[in-house]
Design a protein around this motif. Structure first.
Motif, mmCIF file in Angstrom:
data_model
loop_
_atom_site.group_PDB
_atom_site.id
_atom_site.type_symbol
_atom_site.label_atom_id
_atom_site.label_comp_id
_atom_site.label_asym_id
_atom_site.label_seq_id
_atom_site.Cartn_x
_atom_site.Cartn_y
_atom_site.Cartn_z
ATOM 1 N N GLN A 42 1.082 -1.190 -0.080
ATOM 2 C CA GLN A 42 -0.220 0.399 0.246
ATOM 3 C C GLN A 42 0.725 1.166 0.123
ATOM 4 O O GLN A 42 2.296 1.154 0.135
ATOM 5 N N PHE A 43 0.454 2.403 -0.277
ATOM 6 C CA PHE A 43 1.218 2.815 -0.802
ATOM 7 C C PHE A 43 0.169 4.793 -0.631
ATOM 8 O O PHE A 43 -0.856 4.683 -1.005
ATOM 9 N N TRP A 85 -4.787 21.889 4.268
ATOM 10 C CA TRP A 85 -5.694 22.233 4.640
ATOM 11 C C TRP A 85 -6.577 22.771 3.312
ATOM 12 O O TRP A 85 -7.561 22.125 2.623
ATOM 13 N N ARG A 86 -6.396 23.118 2.706
ATOM 14 C CA ARG A 86 -7.119 23.754 1.061
ATOM 15 C C ARG A 86 -6.688 23.096 0.073
ATOM 16 O O ARG A 86 -7.689 22.684 -0.539
ATOM 17 N N VAL A 87 -5.244 22.561 -0.095
ATOM 18 C CA VAL A 87 -5.094 21.200 -1.252
ATOM 19 C C VAL A 87 -5.918 19.923 -0.743
ATOM 20 O O VAL A 87 -6.520 19.391 -1.671
ATOM 21 N N ALA A 88 -6.182 19.733 0.124
ATOM 22 C CA ALA A 88 -6.660 17.832 0.352
ATOM 23 C C ALA A 88 -7.598 18.530 0.247
ATOM 24 O O ALA A 88 -8.381 17.575 -0.742
ATOM 25 N N ARG A 89 -8.835 19.554 0.491
ATOM 26 C CA ARG A 89 -10.645 19.890 0.135
ATOM 27 C C ARG A 89 -9.906 20.197 -1.595
ATOM 28 O O ARG A 89 -11.156 19.479 -1.514
ATOM 29 N N PHE A 90 -9.434 20.504 -1.894
ATOM 30 C CA PHE A 90 -9.525 21.109 -3.607
ATOM 31 C C PHE A 90 -9.184 18.984 -3.731
ATOM 32 O O PHE A 90 -10.192 18.280 -4.551
ATOM 33 N N TRP A 91 -8.951 18.452 -3.384
ATOM 34 C CA TRP A 91 -8.687 16.920 -4.412
ATOM 35 C C TRP A 91 -9.432 16.404 -4.139
ATOM 36 O O TRP A 91 -9.990 15.049 -4.121
ATOM 37 N N CYS A 92 -10.356 16.045 -2.977
ATOM 38 C CA CYS A 92 -11.103 15.757 -2.541
ATOM 39 C C CYS A 92 -12.428 15.839 -3.240
ATOM 40 O O CYS A 92 -12.913 14.722 -4.038
ATOM 41 N N GLU A 93 -12.157 16.752 -3.806
ATOM 42 C CA GLU A 93 -13.332 17.748 -4.292
ATOM 43 C C GLU A 93 -12.896 16.497 -6.078
ATOM 44 O O GLU A 93 -14.157 16.359 -6.656
ATOM 45 N N VAL A 94 -11.608 16.723 -6.192
ATOM 46 C CA VAL A 94 -11.489 16.641 -7.438
ATOM 47 C C VAL A 94 -11.466 14.749 -7.932
ATOM 48 O O VAL A 94 -12.601 14.465 -8.377
ATOM 49 N N LEU A 95 -11.617 14.010 -6.719
ATOM 50 C CA LEU A 95 -11.457 12.610 -6.964
ATOM 51 C C LEU A 95 -12.846 12.214 -6.485
ATOM 52 O O LEU A 95 -12.553 10.645 -6.090
ATOM 53 N N GLY A 96 -13.475 12.564 -5.049
ATOM 54 C CA GLY A 96 -14.103 11.858 -4.400
ATOM 55 C C GLY A 96 -14.151 11.481 -3.495
ATOM 56 O O GLY A 96 -14.127 10.166 -2.794
ATOM 57 N N TYR A 97 -12.995 11.797 -3.199
ATOM 58 C CA TYR A 97 -11.914 11.526 -1.668
ATOM 59 C C TYR A 97 -12.916 12.369 -0.579
ATOM 60 O O TYR A 97 -13.454 13.354 -0.951
ATOM 61 N N CYS A 138 -6.738 13.271 2.247
ATOM 62 C CA CYS A 138 -7.221 12.141 1.887
ATOM 63 C C CYS A 138 -7.473 11.157 1.596
ATOM 64 O O CYS A 138 -6.970 10.922 1.519
ATOM 65 N N THR A 139 -9.135 10.744 1.503
ATOM 66 C CA THR A 139 -8.639 8.998 1.436
ATOM 67 C C THR A 139 -9.821 8.964 0.149
ATOM 68 O O THR A 139 -10.965 9.479 0.252
ATOM 69 N N ASP A 140 -9.464 8.270 -0.012
ATOM 70 C CA ASP A 140 -10.966 7.084 -0.816
ATOM 71 C C ASP A 140 -12.046 5.969 0.126
ATOM 72 O O ASP A 140 -11.279 5.292 0.210
ATOM 73 N N PRO A 141 -13.131 7.059 -0.186
ATOM 74 C CA PRO A 141 -13.882 6.525 0.569
ATOM 75 C C PRO A 141 -14.405 4.633 0.470
ATOM 76 O O PRO A 141 -14.268 3.838 1.595
ATOM 77 N N SER A 142 -14.094 4.080 -1.112
ATOM 78 C CA SER A 142 -14.529 3.495 -1.156
ATOM 79 C C SER A 142 -13.025 2.379 -0.302
ATOM 80 O O SER A 142 -13.530 1.369 -0.489
ATOM 81 N N GLY A 143 -12.240 2.270 0.047
ATOM 82 C CA GLY A 143 -10.783 2.352 0.503
ATOM 83 C C GLY A 143 -9.862 1.693 -1.115
ATOM 84 O O GLY A 143 -8.935 0.871 -0.708
ATOM 85 N N ALA A 144 -10.271 1.709 -1.937
ATOM 86 C CA ALA A 144 -9.369 1.242 -3.391
ATOM 87 C C ALA A 144 -8.407 2.163 -3.987
ATOM 88 O O ALA A 144 -6.772 1.475 -4.244
#
Length: 144
Positions: free
Chosen positions: A6-7, A17-29, A59-65
């Protein structure tokens, strides 16, 4: 035979926090829940030493994939092109004008979130089109 590891992908940035929120929106994380005993991350950070407040986010993938994305504050700003970047797969299986239309639609959504459109790399004899962008702190990524 070695096992698959895993990585996480780590970003150096000025405002985790700003960058994390951005990538959550981009990826659905999603942002991980705050530590036990705290209702919010803001509440948890108030208990941290001042130099640690806002020093990182994830931020994480809610599906865990997918891999976890980790954002850490660093003192220096971004100066040159990334040596590693993310390819966000939004046009998989599409070709030609249909692919470009999907890339452009996603680009428009991400620009509204603070991303910057750089350029479209048109299809050639080897690769399909992709769109090069920057996130809210100037890190390059592609819509592929």
């Amino acid at each position: 035979m070695s096992s698959i590891k895993q990585f996480q992908v780590t970003f150096d940035c000025a405002d985790p926090w700003r960058v994390a929120r951005f990538w959550c929106e981009v990826l659905g994380y999603v942002l991980p829940p705050p530590p036990e005993g705290f209702a919010t991350w803001g509440e948890a950070e108030r208990e941290m030493p001042p130099e640690q407040r806002g020093a990182w986010a994830a931020c994480t993938d809610p599906s865990g994939a997918g891999p976890r994305l980790f954002f850490q504050r660093v003192p220096e700003g971004k100066v040159v092109k990334n040596r590693v970047h993310l390819d966000v797969r939004v046009g998989t299986g599409l070709v030609g004008e249909e692919r470009v239309a999907v890339l452009e639609a996603e680009c428009e959504r991400l620009v509204a979130l603070g991303a910057v459109r750089l350029w479209l790399l048109p299809a050639d004899d080897v690769d399909e089109s992709c769109l090069v962008m920057q996130d809210v702190e100037g890190n390059e990524f592609c819509l592929d």
